[in-house]
Every structure is written in C-alpha cells, then in structure tokens.
Design a protein around this motif. Structure first.
Motif, PDB file in Angstrom:
ATOM      1  N   TRP A 115      94.236  24.665  26.463  1.00 21.98           N
ATOM      2  CA  TRP A 115      94.585  26.024  26.037  1.00 21.98           C
ATOM      3  C   TRP A 115      95.177  26.055  24.626  1.00 21.98           C
ATOM      4  O   TRP A 115      95.576  27.125  24.142  1.00 21.98           O
ATOM      5  CB  TRP A 115      95.594  26.616  27.016  1.00 21.98           C
ATOM      6  CG  TRP A 115      95.065  26.745  28.404  1.00 21.98           C
ATOM      7  CD1 TRP A 115      95.039  25.777  29.373  1.00 21.98           C
ATOM      8  CD2 TRP A 115      94.483  27.911  29.001  1.00 21.98           C
ATOM      9  NE1 TRP A 115      94.472  26.252  30.530  1.00 21.98           N
ATOM     10  CE2 TRP A 115      94.123  27.570  30.330  1.00 21.98           C
ATOM     11  CE3 TRP A 115      94.230  29.200  28.545  1.00 21.98           C
ATOM     12  CZ2 TRP A 115      93.529  28.474  31.207  1.00 21.98           C
ATOM     13  CZ3 TRP A 115      93.641  30.102  29.424  1.00 21.98           C
ATOM     14  CH2 TRP A 115      93.286  29.740  30.734  1.00 21.98           C
ATOM     15  N   SER A 116      95.214  24.909  23.941  1.00 26.34           N
ATOM     16  CA  SER A 116      95.920  24.837  22.657  1.00 26.34           C
ATOM     17  C   SER A 116      95.296  25.729  21.589  1.00 26.34           C
ATOM     18  O   SER A 116      95.978  26.148  20.644  1.00 26.34           O
ATOM     19  CB  SER A 116      95.955  23.383  22.171  1.00 26.34           C
ATOM     20  OG  SER A 116      94.631  22.885  21.999  1.00 26.34           O
ATOM     21  N   ALA A 117      94.022  26.049  21.702  1.00 25.18           N
ATOM     22  CA  ALA A 117      93.368  26.887  20.697  1.00 25.18           C
ATOM     23  C   ALA A 117      93.936  28.301  20.651  1.00 25.18           C
ATOM     24  O   ALA A 117      93.701  29.043  19.685  1.00 25.18           O
ATOM     25  CB  ALA A 117      91.861  26.943  20.968  1.00 25.18           C
ATOM     26  N   LEU A 118      94.706  28.683  21.671  1.00 26.27           N
ATOM     27  CA  LEU A 118      95.259  30.043  21.727  1.00 26.27           C
ATOM     28  C   LEU A 118      96.690  30.102  21.197  1.00 26.27           C
ATOM     29  O   LEU A 118      97.346  31.152  21.302  1.00 26.27           O
ATOM     30  CB  LEU A 118      95.214  30.561  23.174  1.00 26.27           C
ATOM     31  CG  LEU A 118      93.798  30.683  23.760  1.00 26.27           C
ATOM     32  CD1 LEU A 118      93.867  31.137  25.204  1.00 26.27           C
ATOM     33  CD2 LEU A 118      92.961  31.653  22.944  1.00 26.27           C
ATOM     34  N   ALA A 119      97.174  29.006  20.629  1.00 26.62           N
ATOM     35  CA  ALA A 119      98.522  29.008  20.058  1.00 26.62           C
ATOM     36  C   ALA A 119      98.625  30.061  18.955  1.00 26.62           C
ATOM     37  O   ALA A 119      97.765  30.142  18.063  1.00 26.62           O
ATOM     38  CB  ALA A 119      98.862  27.627  19.501  1.00 26.62           C
ATOM     39  N   GLY A 120      99.637  30.891  19.018  1.00 28.53           N
ATOM     40  CA  GLY A 120      99.879  31.916  18.011  1.00 28.53           C
ATOM     41  C   GLY A 120      98.982  33.137  18.124  1.00 28.53           C
ATOM     42  O   GLY A 120      99.103  34.067  17.311  1.00 28.53           O
TER      43      GLY A 120
END
Length: 834
Positions: free
Chosen positions: A163-168
């Motif tokens: 899910w890191s691509a959705l940071a920020g």
C-alpha cells in the motif's frame, strides 16, 4: 513503548523499501518449485475459457502480474492469480517440466495494487479505492477525475498487498454492500494509515441497495425516481459526501490481531519486554448486536476452520460473566482453536471490543422486518432480502444451524430427488409442504401440520427425508428430527425452524402424555411461560412453523395410550394423511423405472442425504424479491391459488374445522406451485395442486364427512355408551294393563340413566332410549358439551325433538310422572353418521 510492542501494535504495516528489495527465495512445494519474476518481459495472453483478465502494472506501465476470471456452469465465478516466473514441476504423466512464462501462480509478495500506472501519471488526483478489478474498471468510467485502484485477494489478503504507493494521497474508499465489503474496507483503513495517507474517507452506502451491490451494478430505480436525475449524479453525491474513515473495530487495550490469531500483550513489569499471549486463531469481528430495544447485546464474529468452511456466531455478551469455558468450548467445536490457558483473555476481549457497525439480533429464524426492509434469516447465517445486512441470528451455541447445510447443485437435487415425486401424491405433498413454511407469514396463516400415518415400511420416512432435503440434509442427522423428546426441547427446535419446516419422524416414539400438549404448543406459536430466579417471567420463545410428522399410529391412538382423548382442535392442527396411496405399493403410485417400491425408497433415502439444501435458498431468492418488489402481485397469486383449491375440493356447507384444514392443504399446494413457477421444482404446473387435492380428499373420506369433529365425537360417544350399557343402565318399559308404559318389576336397574321402550314404526319395531337430562349431561356426555351433543344427534336424525323443536320431550315415566327426557332412536346403532 519498546520496539517489539510497537511492531505488534501495527501488524499490517507495509514493508519498507529495504524489505521490498530483499531477494525472496524460490517457493518449494511438493509438486516442484516456483520463482516469480517481476516485472514480466511481456503482457500475458488471456487463457482459453477465461471470461476476463486484468493486468497489474508498475508506475512505468510494465506488467507485474494479472488476475484471470472464469465463469463456471453452475453460475459461480472464480478468479485466479496469473504471474510470470520460472516453474519446475512434475506433470500428471510423471514427466519433469521446466518452463519460464506465465502461470496460474501467485506473484511475489507484497502484491501490487491495480492501477499503479494511472496513479503515477496523475500524482495530484484524488484516489478512489474499490474492491475488485471489474468494479475498478466501472468506477473509472463513472468518475474519470479520480484514479481508481483496488487490491488483490479481498479482505482475506488485504495485508499481503503493498500500500506504500498511497502515501500522502487523498483516498476515498467505496466498499461493496455486504459484510465482506465492510471487512475489506476496515482493513484497508488500517493499512492506509500505516502508509501515512493524507486523508482517508469512506462512502456511507444508503439503505435500499441490494446485498452485494457494487459500482459495476445498476443503481436501483427507487433511488432515481426523478427521471431528470441520472444514476451517475446520485452516485457522485454519495462520493462527495464521504466522511472521514474510522475503523469499524476498536480493539481493547493490549489486544491485536494478525494472521496467526488474536494476541494479548501484557504491560511490562521489568526490564525485559513482555511476551505476547496467544488467545485464539484468527477471526473477524463483524459487528455488535442487540435486539433493537437495547437488550440482548452480543458480538458477531466470523472465521474459517482448517477445511476453509466459513462459520459465524453472534456471541451473547451475557456469556462473558461465566468462566469463559463455554465460549471457548463452542468456538473450538466449530473449528476456531482457542488457548486453554488464555480463556480469561478471550472473555475480556469479547466483553470490551467495540464496533461501529450495529446489527439487530433475533433468536428465531424466518421473516423479520428491519429499517432496510424485510429479511429472511436462517440459523446458519444465510440471510436474504432487502434487510439482509441488518439482522443476524444469535444463540448460545456456535454450531447452530448446521442442519441447514448444502451439498450438490440444485440440478442434482431436482434430478435425483424431486423428479421422483411426480405422479406420487404423498411425496409431492411432503416436498410442497417444505415450501409452505415461508408462506405462513405472507398469507397470515396459523401454524399447523400434516401427519403421514401408515404401517411400517410403507415409505413414510422416505417422504420426510425428501421434504427435509429441501432445506438441508434429509436424514435423522439433519432436518429430520425424532419425535422422542420433551416439549421443552422442541421449543428451541421450533424457534430455529420458524418459517421453514419442522419434520418429526415416528410419533410412536413420543411420550403419549405429552404429545397432545406438543401439538397445541407448536400450533400456538409460543413456548411455556417460565419464571426467572427473581420470580419475574422470562421471555418466551416464539415461532411460526409448518410441521410434518410421520407415524404408524394416529394422534388419537397415541394419546389413548395415556388414557387421554384427542380434542377437535388437536386433530385440526395436525391432520392425518394416509400414507397408503392405494396403489398396493405403500406411499408410492409411480416407480419411475425402478424395479420395486423398495428400490425407489432406497434410492430416495440415499439421494436425500447426498444432494440437499439448495432448493430452499433458490426458492427464497425469488420469494424475498417478490415480497419486496411486487408484494401486491404475490399476495394476489397466493389468494388466487387458495381460492382455486377451495372451489375445486371443499364441499358445500363444510364445517369451519374442515375449512381450516382445506386452507392448510391449499397453502401446501401454493408452496409447491410457486416453487414450480420459480423453476425450483422440476414438475409440470399443477402437480402440487393435484397432489394436495388428492390427499385432502383422502383425509375427508377417512374423517367421514365435512361436519364438525365435536359433533362426530358426540355421536360416537353416545353410541358407545348405549353399546356398553344398553341392558344394565336403561330400565326396560312395556305396556301395562291400562295401556301405559310400565317397568318390569322383576328386573332392577342399578345406576340408571334412563329407560328404553319398543315402538312400532313403518319400518318395523324399533327401540327408543329415554335419557334423563342430568344423567345425559353427567354420564352419557361426560367431557362433552351436552347441549351441542343433543343438537348434533338431532341434526343426524337420531334424537327426536318435541313438536316445538325442543331437544327433550315430556314423557310419563313410572313412579316419576311426566318428565322431560332425551329420546334417541336405535337407528344410532347403525353407525352411518352422515
């Protein structure tokens, strides 16, 4: 907090960049090795027979993996992972295979999200997170200003995704309209928080959406009543009003759940970090429950056993005030392993966990009204109708509803079980009766039942097994219960089978002292009134049930074993139907190619416990839809079928009791005909109607007519009294010297109830019995309404009224002068009451 505790509190945290770049070893299995390669050098081709394929790409558009969908012939859909890599395995011929390419295998974890390329191309766009690739494609068309993404594997594998691509990013979650969708959204919220997403919101789905609805489905017409408003406008309003998201489940302090199960982390008491305590295998907390009035609070949880069977239990929270062993024992019995030494932690978790979702709990199956609409619920957790997501069955047992299991397909059941009932009136009646239960509430009909009675090995139990297979396993381990039991035990069974069918086999095993009370209890829809410890009354169990019984003897004969007399109300509530169809083959009339009736019975017994439980859900799917979408048409159809039955089979001038029984047979016919119309029963239209009519006529013939049962009983009792006491309790009168009737002084009558005399009639001499009023009431009509009995005797032509129409006549009697007596002719001894 120490590092161990911190990591345990965030079990779903995404992998770091360093962890993602770590070389993952080749997977070694019993059949060979699998080493996924990502990104793949080229796009995959869609496999043959696949109905859809979705390619997952990285930020540069390179293929990472894919998901492939197959639509099965039975209507189910299956989605499989499709990944590029190197595979070594042994095929079915024993040959060693070594191949690099696309395979139906899972890719390297953590799994990528669907839509990473679109996400990278539009870094400032709002993100819409949905469940499933098909839904994501539909949502991308509806909302082009959003970047639509999804994860792989649904709620069961949400933590396996990266899910890191959705940071920020600003993310709005749109869940599917079912419990699985809410569960997936709940896990997504936790995982997104771990990525430090900027703003997380969730769409609040409105009441009225069908269960399982998602953005790939059409919006119900009721939500777009104004023809000027397009569905996309309505959907946009839901999206724009999304609220800040909060997890559905609020875990108690010290507890956490990961893929290994529920753990409790004690507070640190020294320099060393505390060791986590394993409490139970993993399960999903779905909702808190109550009865809608603020009482009967509980916790609904769901889990899979080691054979991947899904279970759920709405645990009554009052159980936490025991020692906890009852809860742990029930869960373990249903496949959820629990720690023996951590029972108190399990009890504390259930007592203190909180959820946003609230569901109404009920303690009986069948129809229930909710704010979202009508719902039909079964004890095994299956719920249908508009209000399906608002109600849940709650019990002190986790394994409740196991009788309502399924095996095989509807087509299997139709072919191997139901088709053999055509041309066999008793079998068709029994199967149709299984569909009558859900109609009781719709038709405002009282509970009642049918009793198949006949000699041993006539096929009665076979008919019961076939009826049971409509709802679940058709044998004594499933839907068919034994009559042997107490009234108290049957209360719980009746509540669990409300609005379905309650099948009781072999009445001969019942307690003859209780069987009559059981019939009244089942038909009156409520259990006994009982007092609690404080003296106040407990809440009584209620139900609405159609019951089907079998036995070698009738209810009257069974009650007679205990010296009790069957009441008319009991015979109306449980109607005797002869199991002998009159074709010299017991219950059978048509063998459908089988050599003997025994061979057919053997086949049906095996088939009923091999293919079962699929007919009722299919029937309820149509029935709940019609009750919601076309209630007036459904009501009209039911009333029309019942009126047609009455016109065809009910005699003119029939007593109210006969009309009540006819209404029950008509409801059975309606259940069978509706199931045929829905395509659930593979019969010709009219089969159920004809079968119910034939059995009703059989009952009416054996009953002796369409009069009231009490009247028939009165005539039979007076006749029996005369047969037993005609010489001993009636003084014989003869003509005296002056022409008056006098008694024979040489014969003394003890315990006299009246007199008898011989008179001449055009048909010849006949006896008349002159019964004294008090003795007629106290002795002859003991247990009966004497006035009604006199009217019944008069109506049948046995009692002779006076010229004014009074039931008694004034007659001069020896030593008594003129006295009033009931005069009954000896024609009553002929036995022809109709």
């Amino acid at each position: 907090m120490n590092l161990l505790a911190a990591s345990l509190q965030e079990p779903f945290a995404p992998l770091s960049a360093q962890e993602q770049n770590t070389n993952i070893p080749t997977t070694i299995t019993a059949s060979g090795t699998w080493n996924p390669i990502s990104p793949a050098p080229h796009d995959p081709k869609m496999p043959s027979k696949a109905s859809g394929m979705w390619i997952y790409r990285d930020a540069k558009g390179r293929p990472l993996c894919a998901r492939v969908r197959f639509d099965r012939e039975d209507g189910r859909k299956e989605v499989f992972p499709y990944s590029y890599g190197h595979r070594v395995w042994t095929d079915r011929s024993g040959r060693q295979r070594d191949e690099t390419g696309w395979h139906m295998k899972q890719g390297r974890k953590p799994l990528p999200l669907y839509g990473l390329d679109r996400l990278a191309n539009d870094p400032d766009a709002r993100v819409l997170l949905v469940e499933g690739e098909k839904t994501a494609d539909a949502a991308a068309i509806l909302f082009p200003d959003f970047v639509v993404i999804t994860s792989q594997g649904g709620s069961k594998a949400a933590e396996n995704n990266d899910w890191s691509a959705l940071a920020g990013r600003n993310v709005t979650i749109w869940p599917d309209n079912d419990e699985a969708g809410i569960s997936w959204a709940d896990k997504a919220i936790i995982l997104l928080r771990g990525t430090k997403a900027s703003d997380i919101r969730m769409v609040q789905l409105p009441v009225g959406l069908p269960s399982g609805w998602d953005l790939a489905d059409e919006l119900p017409d009721a939500m777009t009543q104004d023809q000027e408003v397009l569905p996309v406008v309505v959907l946009r309003s839901f999206l724009e009003h999304a609220k800040p998201a909060a997890p559905n489940v609020e875990m108690p302090n010290g507890y956490y759940m990961n893929r290994h199960g529920l753990y409790f982390l004690p507070d640190a008491t020294g320099d060393l970090p505390p060791s986590p305590i394993w409490v139970a295998a993993p399960f999903e907390v779905v909702a808190e429950t109550n009865d809608g009035t603020g009482l009967a609070w509980g916790l609904l949880i769901r889990w899979e056993d080691r054979d991947n069977r899904l279970h759920q239990w709405a645990i009554p929270k009052k159980l936490v005030h025991g020692d906890g062993k009852e809860i742990a024992g029930e869960l373990t019995d249903a496949g959820l392993d629990c720690s023996i030494s951590a029972v108190r932690h399990l009890r504390q978790f259930i007592a203190s966990v909180k959820t946003k979702t609230r569901l109404r709990c009920v303690d009986r199956s069948g129809w229930h009204k909710t704010a979202s609409g009508t719902a039909f619920i079964l004890p095994n957790g299956d719920t249908m109708g508009e209000g399906a997501r608002s109600v849940v069955f709650q019990s002190t047992r986790a394994a409740i509803g196991k009788e309502f299991a399924r095996a095989g397909t509807l087509e299997d059941w139709q072919r191997e079980v139901a088709s053999y009932a055509e041309g066999n009136s008793r079998l068709a009646l029994s199967i149709s009766a299984a569909f009558a239960g859900p109609l009781l509430d719709i038709a405002s009909e009282q509970s009642g039942g049918l009793h198949l009675v006949g000699k041993a090995q006539s096929g009665k139990s076979t008919a019961a097994y076939m009826a049971g297979s409509v709802w679940g396993r058709g044998d004594r381990d499933g839907m068919v219960r034994a009559w042997r039991g107490t009234a108290n035990g049957l209360e719980g069974v009746a509540s669990e089978t409300s609005d379905t069918v309650l099948i009781l086999d072999e009445m001969g095993q019942a307690d003859s002292r209780e069987v009559g009370d059981i019939i009244y209890m089942l038909a009156n829809n409520t259990g006994k009134m009982r007092a609690g410890r404080s003296g106040t009354s407990r809440t009584r169990k209620t139900w609405r049930v159609f019951f089907l019984s079998t036995g070698e003897i009738t209810l009257a004969a069974k009650m007679g074993e205990a010296g009790k007399r069957v009441m008319a109300g009991q015979e109306v509530r449980l109607v005797n139907v002869s199991a002998d169809a009159g074709a010299s083959m017991g219950i059978f009339e048509k063998l459908h190619g089988m050599e003997t009736a025994g061979a057919l019975a053997d086949h049906l017994r095996v088939a009923s416990r091999t293919w079962y439980g699929t007919a009722a859900p299919a029937f309820l799917t149509h029935l709940t839809r019609d009750r919601s979408m076309a209630p007036d048409e459904l009501d009209k159809a039911i009333k029309g079928m019942r009126q047609k039955f009455s016109t065809a089979f009910l005699p003119d001038g029939a007593d109210g009791q006969v009309r009540s029984v006819a209404a029950r047979f008509a409801l059975v016919a309606t259940g069978g005909e509706l199931a045929t119309q829905y395509g659930v029963l593979p019969w010709r239209q009219g089969e159920a109607f004809d079968a119910a009519g034939a059995c009703f006529r059989s009952w009416l013939s054996e009953r002796g007519g369409a009069g009231a049962t009490e009247d028939k009983q009165a005539i039979e009792q007076v006749r029996a009294f005369i047969e037993e006491h005609g010489e001993s309790r009636f003084t014989n009168l003869g003509p005296g010297t002056e022409g008056e009737m006098v008694a024979n002084e040489n014969i003394r009558t003890n315990y006299r109830v009246g007199f008898k005399r011989r008179i001449g009639t055009p048909e010849g001499d006949q006896w008349q019995y002159l019964m004294l009023p008090e003795m007629f009431r106290k002795e002859v009509c003991k247990g009966l309404d004497a006035k009604r009995a006199a009217r019944a005797l008069c109506g049948a032509g046995y009692l002779l009224p006076d010229q004014s129409g009074r039931m008694s006549q004034s007659v001069r009697l020896p030593d008594m002068g003129r006295s009033r007596v009931y005069v009954i002719g000896s024609t009553i001894m002929g036995g022809d009451d109709e």
